[in-house]
Every structure is written in C-alpha cells, then in structure tokens.
Design a protein around this motif. Structure first.
Motif, PDB file in Angstrom:
ATOM      1  N   VAL A 156       0.850  -1.190   0.000  1.00 14.19           N
ATOM      2  CA  VAL A 156       0.000   0.000   0.000  1.00 14.19           C
ATOM      3  C   VAL A 156       0.890   1.245   0.000  1.00 14.19           C
ATOM      4  O   VAL A 156       1.745   1.405   0.877  1.00 14.19           O
ATOM      5  CB  VAL A 156      -0.958  -0.003   1.206  1.00 14.19           C
ATOM      6  CG1 VAL A 156      -1.892   1.201   1.149  1.00 14.19           C
ATOM      7  CG2 VAL A 156      -1.774  -1.297   1.237  1.00 14.19           C
ATOM      8  N   VAL A 168      -3.981   7.095  -2.504  1.00 12.38           N
ATOM      9  CA  VAL A 168      -3.672   5.736  -2.018  1.00 12.38           C
ATOM     10  C   VAL A 168      -3.700   4.749  -3.176  1.00 12.38           C
ATOM     11  O   VAL A 168      -4.645   4.730  -3.960  1.00 12.38           O
ATOM     12  CB  VAL A 168      -4.698   5.297  -0.946  1.00 12.38           C
ATOM     13  CG1 VAL A 168      -4.465   3.850  -0.525  1.00 12.38           C
ATOM     14  CG2 VAL A 168      -4.629   6.223   0.261  1.00 12.38           C
ATOM     15  N   GLU A 199       2.859   0.949   3.464  1.00 13.84           N
ATOM     16  CA  GLU A 199       2.382   0.138   4.577  1.00 13.84           C
ATOM     17  C   GLU A 199       1.897  -1.228   4.157  1.00 13.84           C
ATOM     18  O   GLU A 199       1.625  -1.500   2.991  1.00 13.84           O
ATOM     19  CB  GLU A 199       1.351   0.889   5.416  1.00 13.84           C
ATOM     20  CG  GLU A 199       0.034   1.132   4.750  1.00 13.84           C
ATOM     21  CD  GLU A 199      -0.931   1.894   5.670  1.00 13.84           C
ATOM     22  OE1 GLU A 199      -0.508   2.790   6.416  1.00 13.84           O
ATOM     23  OE2 GLU A 199      -2.129   1.574   5.609  1.00 13.84           O
ATOM     24  N   GLU A 206     -14.087  -3.104   5.938  1.00 15.71           N
ATOM     25  CA  GLU A 206     -13.933  -1.699   6.328  1.00 15.71           C
ATOM     26  C   GLU A 206     -15.186  -1.178   7.020  1.00 15.71           C
ATOM     27  O   GLU A 206     -16.305  -1.553   6.660  1.00 15.71           O
ATOM     28  CB  GLU A 206     -13.658  -0.843   5.097  1.00 15.71           C
ATOM     29  CG  GLU A 206     -12.222  -0.959   4.645  1.00 15.71           C
ATOM     30  CD  GLU A 206     -11.890   0.018   3.540  1.00 15.71           C
ATOM     31  OE1 GLU A 206     -11.708   1.214   3.835  1.00 15.71           O
ATOM     32  OE2 GLU A 206     -11.814  -0.417   2.388  1.00 15.71           O
ATOM     33  N   LYS A 228     -16.709   2.608  -1.269  1.00 16.11           N
ATOM     34  CA  LYS A 228     -15.833   3.604  -1.912  1.00 16.11           C
ATOM     35  C   LYS A 228     -15.711   3.404  -3.419  1.00 16.11           C
ATOM     36  O   LYS A 228     -15.448   4.341  -4.152  1.00 16.11           O
ATOM     37  CB  LYS A 228     -14.447   3.541  -1.280  1.00 16.11           C
ATOM     38  CG  LYS A 228     -14.423   4.053   0.155  1.00 16.11           C
ATOM     39  CD  LYS A 228     -13.036   4.517   0.562  1.00 16.11           C
ATOM     40  CE  LYS A 228     -13.051   5.307   1.855  1.00 16.11           C
ATOM     41  NZ  LYS A 228     -13.084   4.496   3.052  1.00 16.11           N
ATOM     42  N   VAL A 297      -7.153   2.273   9.425  1.00 14.21           N
ATOM     43  CA  VAL A 297      -6.607   2.539   8.093  1.00 14.21           C
ATOM     44  C   VAL A 297      -6.264   4.021   7.973  1.00 14.21           C
ATOM     45  O   VAL A 297      -5.251   4.404   7.402  1.00 14.21           O
ATOM     46  CB  VAL A 297      -7.628   2.133   7.007  1.00 14.21           C
ATOM     47  CG1 VAL A 297      -7.175   2.582   5.632  1.00 14.21           C
ATOM     48  CG2 VAL A 297      -7.844   0.632   7.028  1.00 14.21           C
ATOM     49  N   GLU A 298      -7.121   4.846   8.516  1.00 17.25           N
ATOM     50  CA  GLU A 298      -6.884   6.296   8.480  1.00 17.25           C
ATOM     51  C   GLU A 298      -7.758   6.959   9.538  1.00 17.25           C
ATOM     52  O   GLU A 298      -8.770   6.404   9.971  1.00 17.25           O
ATOM     53  CB  GLU A 298      -7.256   6.878   7.112  1.00 17.25           C
ATOM     54  CG  GLU A 298      -8.729   6.706   6.810  1.00 17.25           C
ATOM     55  CD  GLU A 298      -9.251   7.507   5.628  1.00 17.25           C
ATOM     56  OE1 GLU A 298      -8.530   8.391   5.140  1.00 17.25           O
ATOM     57  OE2 GLU A 298     -10.398   7.253   5.233  1.00 17.25           O
TER      58      GLU A 298
HETATM   59  P1  AMP Z   1      -7.244   5.942   2.965  1.00 12.58           P
HETATM   60  O1  AMP Z   1      -7.332   7.198   2.153  1.00 12.58           O
HETATM   61  O2  AMP Z   1      -6.012   5.832   3.784  1.00 12.58           O
HETATM   62  O3  AMP Z   1      -8.510   5.647   3.707  1.00 12.58           O
HETATM   63  O4  AMP Z   1      -7.215   4.743   1.906  1.00 12.58           O
HETATM   64  C1  AMP Z   1      -8.207   4.620   0.897  1.00 12.58           C
HETATM   65  C2  AMP Z   1      -8.624   3.181   0.771  1.00 12.58           C
HETATM   66  O5  AMP Z   1      -7.497   2.356   0.448  1.00 12.58           O
HETATM   67  C3  AMP Z   1      -9.153   2.593   2.072  1.00 12.58           C
HETATM   68  O6  AMP Z   1     -10.497   2.882   2.245  1.00 12.58           O
HETATM   69  C4  AMP Z   1      -8.887   1.125   1.852  1.00 12.58           C
HETATM   70  O7  AMP Z   1      -9.891   0.549   1.041  1.00 12.58           O
HETATM   71  C5  AMP Z   1      -7.602   1.095   1.082  1.00 12.58           C
HETATM   72  N1  AMP Z   1      -6.464   0.950   2.007  1.00 12.58           N
HETATM   73  C6  AMP Z   1      -5.744   1.916   2.586  1.00 12.58           C
HETATM   74  N2  AMP Z   1      -4.791   1.421   3.385  1.00 12.58           N
HETATM   75  C7  AMP Z   1      -4.897   0.082   3.334  1.00 12.58           C
HETATM   76  C8  AMP Z   1      -4.188  -1.000   3.918  1.00 12.58           C
HETATM   77  N3  AMP Z   1      -3.142  -0.807   4.732  1.00 12.58           N
HETATM   78  N4  AMP Z   1      -4.584  -2.254   3.616  1.00 12.58           N
HETATM   79  C9  AMP Z   1      -5.622  -2.470   2.773  1.00 12.58           C
HETATM   80  N5  AMP Z   1      -6.322  -1.501   2.170  1.00 12.58           N
HETATM   81  C10 AMP Z   1      -5.974  -0.231   2.433  1.00 12.58           C
END
Ligand code: AMP
Ligand code: GLY
Length: 444
Positions: A156, A168, A199, A206, A228, A297-298
């Motif tokens: 990622v 991302v 990462e 989710e 999403k 995740v965030e």
């Molecule tokens: P974020 O903007 O960090 O929320 O990432 C956008 C999307 O990417 C998330 O909603 C997840 O679907 C996917 N994602 C982000 N980080 C990860 C992770 N470490 N492992 C798996 N999927 C991820």
C-alpha cells in the motif's frame, strides 16, 4: 453553567461551512432542533438553498476573515466546519482568535488527517492497532524499500498529505508500487506527495466509526460502512463514496466498545499529551481483521461523506446540543445520545463520467416525488439557478432510505431513486450487499 443556560433559553444561529451532501445533512439535522433558530451555509448547494430557515451565503470556504465577520456581526453562536481542507488550513484557529465558537479541530489537530505520516506516528505512540508502515522522503529510498519487501505484495503506497481520496494505491506488484511512488514524488498530488507512507496490506472489512469529542471525552456515533468503489461488487476506481448504511453489524456493540478502548480513547489522550485540544469529529476508518482487531486505516478530522447522510437521520438527540457540548468541553455532562431503532441506507447518484471528467449544469427533476416516498434526498453537487435545479458536481445527490430493518432501508432508498432524473445519472445497485449477503440474521 453557561451551557445549561443556553440550552434552556436561547435559540442559536449556526453557520455550516461546506457545500456537499454531508453539509446538507448537517443543516437538515440542525434545523430539527428546537434550540436552532436559523442556519447559514457557506457556500451551500441547491439543497440547502431550498430548506426553510436556511440561507446560502456565497463566500469562499477559505475566506476565514469574511466568515468570522459574518458570524460576529450576525450573532452566530457556532460555526460547524464540514470539509477537511479549511480545517487543515487553520480555519478553527482563525475563528477562535476572533472569538467565534467552532466545531472542528485546530490546524494542529487536523494533521491527523492532513499528514498520514503524522497520524501513523500518533498511532504508534498511542498503541493503536494499525498496519506496519514506513515513511520516505525520497523516491529512491521508497523504491529500495518496496524492492526489499517484494514478497509482501500487495503493497500500500500513500501520498502523505491531503489528496482528495486519490493518494492511495493498493499495488499488487512491485512495478505498480514503484509507479505509484514515482507519481507521488513526480508531483501528481502536489505538496501532498513530498513524503510517501508505505504500509502493510490489511485484510478485513472496512467500517467508519465517527466519534465526537471535546478533547477530554470521546463518544462514538452509530458505526457505518461506506462503499468507496464506483462499480457494483466493489469494482472500479475509488470515489469519495457511492453509498453507505448504518448501523453496520460489522461493528456490533462489543466491538464498538473495543474501538472506544483501543482506538478512540488512546487517540484523544495522545493528542492531549501533544498539547492538542481536539474538539470536533474524530473519524476512524477501520479495517476489521478476521480476528476482530479494529485496525485503523486512516483518521479523518471531520464528518464522513456519505456516512453523515445515514448516521444523522438515526440521531434523535438535538445535534446542536452535541456540537455545543464538544465546543464547550461539556460532553461528559450530556446524557447518552438517543438513536431511533432500525437502519438507514444512502445511495449516491453521480454524474456520468465521475470520478474522472463529467458535465455540470444538467437539469434535475423528480426530487419532490422522491421525497414524497418518505426518503431523504441530500444534495451534494447541485445548484439552484433561476428556480431550476442543476447538477454541479460529480456526486450529485444522496438518497437515504430509513427502515425498521436493513432490507427496509435499502429498499426504501432504491424505491425513491427512479423518481429522480438527470441525464447520465449513475448509481450502484448493491449498496449494503456485504450485510444482505453475509448474515441475514443481523438484519432485524
Ligand atoms: P485511505 O485514504 O487511507 O482511507 O485509503 C483509501 C482506501 O485504500 C481505504 O479505504 C482502503 O480501502 C484502502 N487501504 C488503505 N490502506 C490500506 C491497507 N493498509 N490495507 C488495505 N487496504 C488499504
Ligand atoms: N466516505 C469517506 C470519507 O468521508 O472520507
């Protein structure tokens, strides 16, 4: 106490900053409160323009001075900031400096969303479960790292800063990861790409837990799940969100308690240790591992969109009471929030071509017929021009259905949608599919 006095006697005027579906839902919910007199939305959209006791004000959300002046001159007791960009740019610090009460964290607190590297360091210090990660300031170092960890794919890759949900990449191969690193350092996300976080890929489901906090106490709202990806079956590119539902059985009460103990409380305590007095929404984007671990995740520093369009319709406590309690650091004094039973589901109607290029200015019809079914139609990218409602963005409308069960809520939203028409309207047909297909016993 001031708060009690205010609660008892005065109706407040509230200013809401933003122009999306989230802000329409915030305004709509605020206006249901017996304590709210009037709401002004800056700049608002076609939906907020048509709500009784709401007016749009055509100011830029980055015009902090204009917003402060308007609030002070017109006696607006509270400013509620919807989007992350003005929070990250310090709107709260500015308005507080002018003596205006603001729901939303300061610039220091908004780093939790505005810098993924900063948020990762906070999670590490707080002991919050999350993916293992490393931060890189050069493309060469990041590429060397992914080459050494080729066996860990998917990898990622995240641009550090705000990238409107586009920063991302879940790379299936090292080559894809390298391309994402080069794009980030090559300026694709502007300043957001000056650092890159790499990462571990997390497995699981989710969920979004939006919590409100006054910096000392933090309380979750009902857990939600959004969709999403653009296409049915969770296919296609990521978007701002194509639909959502709440409460999600993916986060049952015992797990929500675990999120409270392992994620929300440590986050607020660690923010406090850093001297950050965080008053607003802390949104935990979670990946619930197969063993039930709520990995973060965030974090976001604001209400989710479209999660807000399903969480607020279930809330029965007057929203202004909650927001003011956060701003006045009196959240511990509020009784538990009241929720209506049942579920809410929101389906987003998007413009043809979204999330890439799309047309604006197309006439929209049928909203009254859709609302006559009892569904709630929250406007996102719309504007009113000489009495005609026109499309004005990628995500145009969110149709929220309410029901005693998930099936009822989802059927309600989908039954209202055919009434609404604009050229090229696109929506997913499977919102809620993870619940409907996974475990029907959750649904009642
Ligand atoms: P974020 O903007 O960090 O929320 O990432 C956008 C999307 O990417 C998330 O909603 C997840 O679907 C996917 N994602 C982000 N980080 C990860 C992770 N470490 N492992 C798996 N999927 C991820
Ligand atoms: N629905 C995802 C977000 O608000 O960030």
């Amino acid at each position: 106490m001031f708060f009690v006095w205010l609660a008892g006697r005065v109706r407040v005027n509230v200013l809401v900053v933003g122009n999306g579906g989230r802000e329409h839902a915030l305004v709509w919910k605020l206006l249901q409160s017996p304590y709210v007199h009037e709401v002004v939305c800056i700049p608002g959209n076609g939906g907020t323009a048509t709500l009784e006791r709401c007016h749009n004000l055509a100011l830029s959300i980055s015009d902090f001075e204009g917003i402060a002046r308007f609030a002070l001159v017109n006696n607006f007791s509270l400013v509620v900031v919807g989007p992350e960009v003005p929070l990250a740019a310090g709107i709260t610090d500015y308005l507080q400096g002018q003596g205006v009460m603001v729901f939303g964290p300061t610039q220091a607190g908004a780093q939790i969303e505005a810098s993924k590297a900063w948020a990762k360091a906070l999670m590490r210090d707080a002991g919050i479960p999350t993916a293992a990660a490393a931060v890189f300031a050069t493309a060469a170092a990041a590429i060397a790292h992914v080459q050494q960890h080729a066996q860990d794919a998917p990898i990622v890759v995240k641009a550090d800063g705000l990238a409107a949900g586009k920063g991302v990449t879940v790379a299936q191969t090292v080559d894809e990861a390298i391309a994402a690193i080069e794009a980030a350092f090559g300026g694709q996300f502007g300043a957001a790409g000056q650092h890159v976080v790499i990462e571990e890929f997390l497995q699981g489901q989710e969920a979004s837990v939006l919590a409100v906090t006054d910096g000392l106490t933090i309380r979750p709202l009902v857990p939600a799940q959004d969709h999403k990806q653009l296409g049915d079956g969770d296919t296609g590119p990521n978007t701002g969100g194509m639909g959502a539902y709440a409460p999600t059985p993916i986060v049952p009460p015992a797990l929500l308690e675990r999120v409270q103990q392992q994620v929300l409380e440590p986050a607020i305590a660690t923010l406090r240790q850093r001297g950050i007095d965080y008053r607003g929404v802390l949104y935990a984007g979670l990946m619930i591992a197969p063993d039930g671990t709520p990995n973060v995740v965030e974090f976001n520093c604001r209400f989710g969109d479209p999660e807000t369009q399903v969480v607020l319709p279930l809330l029965e406590t007057p929203l202004d009471r909650i927001l003011l309690a956060c701003v006045q650091q009196a959240l511990a004094d509020l009784p538990p929030f009241d929720w209506r039973s049942g579920a809410a589901a929101c389906v987003v109607l998007a413009a043809e071509g979204y999330p890439e290029s799309y047309r604006k200015g197309l006439p929209i019809t049928g909203i009254d017929a859709a609302t006559d079914t009892g569904a709630l139609v929250f406007h996102a990218g719309t504007r009113l021009k000489a009495g005609q409602l026109l499309t004005d963005g990628g995500r145009v409308l969110g149709v929220t259905g309410i029901g005693d069960t998930f099936e009822g809520a989802i059927a309600h939203a989908y039954a209202a949608i055919p009434h609404i028409q604009f050229e090229g309207a696109y929506y997913r047909h499977d919102i809620g599919h993870r619940v409907l297909n996974a475990n029907p016993s959750h649904l009642s």
